[in-house]
Design an enzyme around this catalytic site. Sequence first.
Site, mmCIF file in Angstrom:
data_model
loop_
_atom_site.group_PDB
_atom_site.id
_atom_site.type_symbol
_atom_site.label_atom_id
_atom_site.label_comp_id
_atom_site.label_asym_id
_atom_site.label_seq_id
_atom_site.Cartn_x
_atom_site.Cartn_y
_atom_site.Cartn_z
ATOM 1 N N LEU A 70 0.855 -1.184 0.000
ATOM 2 C CA LEU A 70 0.000 0.000 0.000
ATOM 3 C C LEU A 70 0.888 1.231 0.000
ATOM 4 C CD1 LEU A 70 -2.723 -0.885 2.706
ATOM 5 C CD2 LEU A 70 -2.923 -1.101 0.226
ATOM 6 N N ASP A 71 0.479 2.263 -0.736
ATOM 7 C CA ASP A 71 1.203 3.532 -0.717
ATOM 8 C C ASP A 71 1.176 4.124 0.693
ATOM 9 O OD1 ASP A 71 1.654 3.331 -3.436
ATOM 10 O OD2 ASP A 71 -0.098 4.525 -3.971
ATOM 11 N N ARG A 72 2.095 5.037 0.952
ATOM 12 C CA ARG A 72 2.216 5.650 2.280
ATOM 13 C C ARG A 72 0.881 6.212 2.767
ATOM 14 N NH1 ARG A 72 5.270 11.146 2.148
ATOM 15 N NH2 ARG A 72 3.234 11.654 1.239
#
Length: 307
Positions: A135-137
């Site tokens: 997952l992206d930040r």
Amino acid sequence: MKMTMTYTIKQTLEDMTVKQYLLNLGYSQSLIRQLRNRSNGITVEGEPVYTTRVLKPGELLSVFICEEESSKNIVPTPMPIQIQYEDEHILVINKAAGVPIHPSQGNFDHTLANGIAYYFKEKNEAFVYRAINRLDRDTTGLLVLAKNPLSACILSDMVKKREIHRRYLAVVQGMLPLSGTIDAPISRVDGSTIERCVDRINGEEARTHYKRLYYDPVTGHSLAGLCLETGRTHQIRVHLKSIGHPLPGDFLYHPDYRYITRQALHSFRLDFLHPIKKEPLSFEAPLPEDMQFIGITSNGGLWDNDF
């Protein structure tokens, strides 16, 4: 981490070696080599064997998996972690916004990996960090960690075979069509290390299925349910922008911060078979507070499970 897996060889099995049997169970070539080189890593009826040993019906095959050292260079850092599920094989986390999943240059101690390292340090347990889905930040929601090399092998193979089903919720600008599929290749933007774009000549294939779950006329935004056939970097963000419905709060693709200060994207649901027990598992994480500006506090029962 120490664990012994035992298997009773079935009567129907004929002329199969230890290696072939373990490969069929999801062990990787690399893990089998590690086990083969460890004292009592692989035994039949309590006696060490070569992986070329042919198994006989009724025999008991045992595999001893042991990890005594934690991931190196990951600084244990206390931070709140929402654990949805944990057993000896997997850990399911509901990740908060603003938390990268891996350390990187300039951010060595404030990532999910650091928080997990601290969690297991407090339990006095060794733990090798293995994030299965990414997952992206600034994307919130569910992700799976493997707690041992066997579950990691099997779950990684399930990802490749698209057997871990991920569903997302996103808030998008405008009234999204009721449903559709975005089939548009994605590539890196020339000169950028992180930005992606639709590129029908040089891009890698990417498909996103979407469904409008709710429209809020006050803010002029829709709640979208999304399923991915592929897992390209920034796929949802790039695809929704390409059809004129970008995610608000997205610093790269739509920096509209009127309602939210990060991309309005949430990993809402995961469905998969347990890697060892083979039982069906399903997890959901409610819509986070900062995405509730659209006027609902959850998916509101609007999600069609067949979508």
